[in-house]
Design a protein around this motif. Sequence first.
Motif, PDB file in Angstrom:
ATOM      1  N   GLU A 132      -0.205  -0.336  23.055  1.00  0.00           N
ATOM      2  CA  GLU A 132      -0.300   0.916  22.334  1.00  0.00           C
ATOM      3  C   GLU A 132      -1.624   1.062  21.613  1.00  0.00           C
ATOM      4  OE1 GLU A 132       2.728   2.965  19.371  1.00  0.00           O
ATOM      5  OE2 GLU A 132       3.654   1.273  20.426  1.00  0.00           O
ATOM      6  N   GLU A 133      -2.023   2.300  21.438  1.00  0.00           N
ATOM      7  CA  GLU A 133      -3.153   2.627  20.576  1.00  0.00           C
ATOM      8  C   GLU A 133      -2.645   3.597  19.523  1.00  0.00           C
ATOM      9  OE1 GLU A 133      -6.854   3.722  22.372  1.00  0.00           O
ATOM     10  OE2 GLU A 133      -6.542   2.350  24.040  1.00  0.00           O
ATOM     11  N   THR A 134      -2.957   3.302  18.268  1.00  0.00           N
ATOM     12  CA  THR A 134      -2.491   4.119  17.155  1.00  0.00           C
ATOM     13  C   THR A 134      -3.678   4.517  16.297  1.00  0.00           C
ATOM     14  OG1 THR A 134      -0.378   2.938  17.120  1.00  0.00           O
ATOM     15  CG2 THR A 134      -0.965   4.146  15.129  1.00  0.00           C
ATOM     16  N   GLN A 135      -3.696   5.783  15.876  1.00  0.00           N
ATOM     17  CA  GLN A 135      -4.702   6.240  14.917  1.00  0.00           C
ATOM     18  C   GLN A 135      -3.963   6.665  13.662  1.00  0.00           C
ATOM     19  OE1 GLN A 135      -7.234   9.524  16.043  1.00  0.00           O
ATOM     20  NE2 GLN A 135      -8.244   9.507  14.069  1.00  0.00           N
ATOM     21  N   ILE A 136      -4.423   6.147  12.519  1.00  0.00           N
ATOM     22  CA  ILE A 136      -3.806   6.455  11.230  1.00  0.00           C
ATOM     23  C   ILE A 136      -4.911   6.870  10.263  1.00  0.00           C
ATOM     24  CG2 ILE A 136      -2.502   5.542   9.267  1.00  0.00           C
ATOM     25  CD1 ILE A 136      -1.332   3.443  11.170  1.00  0.00           C
ATOM     26  N   LYS A 137      -4.654   7.948   9.524  1.00  0.00           N
ATOM     27  CA  LYS A 137      -5.574   8.354   8.465  1.00  0.00           C
ATOM     28  C   LYS A 137      -4.873   8.120   7.130  1.00  0.00           C
ATOM     29  CE  LYS A 137      -7.856  12.255   8.656  1.00  0.00           C
ATOM     30  NZ  LYS A 137      -8.239  13.691   8.543  1.00  0.00           N
ATOM     31  N   VAL A 138      -5.538   7.377   6.246  1.00  0.00           N
ATOM     32  CA  VAL A 138      -5.024   7.146   4.894  1.00  0.00           C
ATOM     33  C   VAL A 138      -6.158   7.353   3.902  1.00  0.00           C
ATOM     34  CG1 VAL A 138      -3.193   5.529   5.569  1.00  0.00           C
ATOM     35  CG2 VAL A 138      -5.464   4.652   5.000  1.00  0.00           C
ATOM     36  N   TYR A 139      -5.767   7.547   2.651  1.00  0.00           N
ATOM     37  CA  TYR A 139      -6.735   7.691   1.573  1.00  0.00           C
ATOM     38  C   TYR A 139      -6.576   6.507   0.623  1.00  0.00           C
ATOM     39  CZ  TYR A 139      -7.554  12.234   3.506  1.00  0.00           C
ATOM     40  OH  TYR A 139      -7.883  13.245   4.373  1.00  0.00           O
ATOM     41  N   TRP A 140      -7.683   5.833   0.369  1.00  0.00           N
ATOM     42  CA  TRP A 140      -7.775   4.589  -0.401  1.00  0.00           C
ATOM     43  C   TRP A 140      -8.286   4.974  -1.785  1.00  0.00           C
ATOM     44  CZ3 TRP A 140     -12.280   1.998  -2.127  1.00  0.00           C
ATOM     45  CH2 TRP A 140     -12.251   0.603  -2.201  1.00  0.00           C
ATOM     46  N   HIS A 141      -7.499   4.649  -2.804  1.00  0.00           N
ATOM     47  CA  HIS A 141      -7.820   5.058  -4.171  1.00  0.00           C
ATOM     48  C   HIS A 141      -8.242   3.844  -4.992  1.00  0.00           C
ATOM     49  CE1 HIS A 141      -6.205   9.076  -3.409  1.00  0.00           C
ATOM     50  NE2 HIS A 141      -5.279   8.450  -2.710  1.00  0.00           N
ATOM     51  N   ASP A 142      -9.533   3.776  -5.303  1.00  0.00           N
ATOM     52  CA  ASP A 142     -10.114   2.676  -6.057  1.00  0.00           C
ATOM     53  C   ASP A 142     -10.186   3.101  -7.527  1.00  0.00           C
ATOM     54  OD1 ASP A 142     -11.306   0.043  -5.892  1.00  0.00           O
ATOM     55  OD2 ASP A 142     -13.243   0.973  -6.298  1.00  0.00           O
ATOM     56  N   VAL A 143      -9.249   2.624  -8.320  1.00  0.00           N
ATOM     57  CA  VAL A 143      -9.182   2.998  -9.735  1.00  0.00           C
ATOM     58  C   VAL A 143      -9.698   1.831 -10.559  1.00  0.00           C
ATOM     59  CG1 VAL A 143      -7.678   3.724 -11.624  1.00  0.00           C
ATOM     60  CG2 VAL A 143      -7.205   4.489  -9.287  1.00  0.00           C
ATOM     61  N   VAL A 144     -10.880   2.035 -11.176  1.00  0.00           N
ATOM     62  CA  VAL A 144     -11.485   0.983 -11.989  1.00  0.00           C
ATOM     63  C   VAL A 144     -11.379   1.300 -13.479  1.00  0.00           C
ATOM     64  CG1 VAL A 144     -13.075   0.292 -10.157  1.00  0.00           C
ATOM     65  CG2 VAL A 144     -13.805   1.983 -11.833  1.00  0.00           C
ATOM     66  N   SER A 145     -10.961   2.514 -13.810  1.00  0.00           N
ATOM     67  CA  SER A 145     -10.930   2.960 -15.205  1.00  0.00           C
ATOM     68  C   SER A 145      -9.493   3.031 -15.723  1.00  0.00           C
ATOM     69  CB  SER A 145     -11.573   4.343 -15.322  1.00  0.00           C
ATOM     70  OG  SER A 145     -10.765   5.311 -14.676  1.00  0.00           O
ATOM     71  N   GLY A 146      -9.391   3.272 -17.019  1.00  0.00           N
ATOM     72  CA  GLY A 146      -8.100   3.518 -17.641  1.00  0.00           C
ATOM     73  C   GLY A 146      -7.293   2.261 -17.912  1.00  0.00           C
ATOM     74  N   PRO A 147      -6.062   2.464 -18.386  1.00  0.00           N
ATOM     75  CA  PRO A 147      -5.235   1.330 -18.799  1.00  0.00           C
ATOM     76  C   PRO A 147      -4.584   0.571 -17.635  1.00  0.00           C
ATOM     77  CG  PRO A 147      -4.042   3.379 -19.134  1.00  0.00           C
ATOM     78  CD  PRO A 147      -5.435   3.751 -18.690  1.00  0.00           C
ATOM     79  N   ASN A 148      -4.606   1.137 -16.429  1.00  0.00           N
ATOM     80  CA  ASN A 148      -3.923   0.506 -15.298  1.00  0.00           C
ATOM     81  C   ASN A 148      -4.821   0.500 -14.056  1.00  0.00           C
ATOM     82  OD1 ASN A 148      -1.830  -0.754 -13.951  1.00  0.00           O
ATOM     83  ND2 ASN A 148      -0.829   1.170 -13.410  1.00  0.00           N
ATOM     84  N   PRO A 149      -5.968  -0.215 -14.106  1.00  0.00           N
ATOM     85  CA  PRO A 149      -6.866  -0.219 -12.954  1.00  0.00           C
ATOM     86  C   PRO A 149      -6.242  -0.947 -11.764  1.00  0.00           C
ATOM     87  CG  PRO A 149      -7.586  -1.825 -14.562  1.00  0.00           C
ATOM     88  CD  PRO A 149      -6.442  -1.072 -15.187  1.00  0.00           C
ATOM     89  N   THR A 150      -6.639  -0.528 -10.560  1.00  0.00           N
ATOM     90  CA  THR A 150      -6.178  -1.191  -9.340  1.00  0.00           C
ATOM     91  C   THR A 150      -7.273  -2.048  -8.720  1.00  0.00           C
ATOM     92  OG1 THR A 150      -6.772   0.705  -7.957  1.00  0.00           O
ATOM     93  CG2 THR A 150      -4.528   0.653  -8.869  1.00  0.00           C
ATOM     94  N   SER A 151      -8.453  -2.015  -9.316  1.00  0.00           N
ATOM     95  CA  SER A 151      -9.587  -2.839  -8.895  1.00  0.00           C
ATOM     96  C   SER A 151     -10.144  -3.531 -10.136  1.00  0.00           C
ATOM     97  CB  SER A 151     -10.686  -1.970  -8.278  1.00  0.00           C
ATOM     98  OG  SER A 151     -10.233  -1.361  -7.103  1.00  0.00           O
ATOM     99  N   VAL A 152     -10.186  -4.855 -10.075  1.00  0.00           N
ATOM    100  CA  VAL A 152     -10.567  -5.629 -11.255  1.00  0.00           C
ATOM    101  C   VAL A 152     -11.648  -6.645 -10.886  1.00  0.00           C
ATOM    102  CG1 VAL A 152      -9.717  -7.181 -13.055  1.00  0.00           C
ATOM    103  CG2 VAL A 152      -8.222  -5.392 -12.159  1.00  0.00           C
ATOM    104  N   PRO A 153     -12.811  -6.587 -11.552  1.00  0.00           N
ATOM    105  CA  PRO A 153     -13.827  -7.620 -11.321  1.00  0.00           C
ATOM    106  C   PRO A 153     -13.309  -8.979 -11.807  1.00  0.00           C
ATOM    107  CG  PRO A 153     -14.760  -5.735 -12.491  1.00  0.00           C
ATOM    108  CD  PRO A 153     -13.277  -5.561 -12.478  1.00  0.00           C
ATOM    109  N   VAL A 154     -13.474 -10.001 -10.980  1.00  0.00           N
ATOM    110  CA  VAL A 154     -12.991 -11.335 -11.347  1.00  0.00           C
ATOM    111  C   VAL A 154     -14.099 -12.370 -11.435  1.00  0.00           C
ATOM    112  CG1 VAL A 154     -10.647 -10.962 -10.491  1.00  0.00           C
ATOM    113  CG2 VAL A 154     -12.397 -11.879  -8.944  1.00  0.00           C
TER     114      VAL A 154
END
Length: 169
Positions: free
Chosen positions: A21-43
């Motif tokens: 099979e060949e599948t094409q998927i479109k998604v949107y990637w949300h990189d949240v570095v600000s605010g009280p609940n970031p999803t991207s954290v420098p380590v």
Amino acid sequence: MRLLFLVLLLAAVASPVAYAEETQIKVYWHDVVSGPNPTSVPVAQAAVTNTSRTYFGMVVVIDNALTDGPDLNSSRLVGRAQGTYTSAGKDVLAFLMNMNFVFQGGKYNGSTVAVVFGRNEVFSDVREMAIVGGTGVFRLARGYAQARTQAFDLSTGDATVEYNLFIQH
């Protein structure tokens, strides 16, 4: 007998893998570095990171939302992008990406796609990264992902990136 073994081995190596099979998927990637609940954290970062205009040497761990539309608040969550990115460009803002797209719900529920060690030159219109594996529906996947920045907030650093995945599995 050795000759037969060698011929069979060479035939197996020479013949391409047939993907069902060949599948094409479109998604949107949300990189949240600000605010009280970031999803991207420098380590981690290098000594030069603070003086570098490209954040050279910074390592970031991510658990970013993947949605079916560009607006994080009104789009449906379809999965998470989990992994790391490293600022690897000394003169150009370019990240080394290493992440799994973990799908939640629908026919891809529990399946993953590995987008590994792709160069992501942030200010290029389109960036291409390799898909090198997967699990579940995408077991033994290969292919590529194209990334296009949809939104970038200069004041917060938050970004939304459209990912088009082209997957053979």
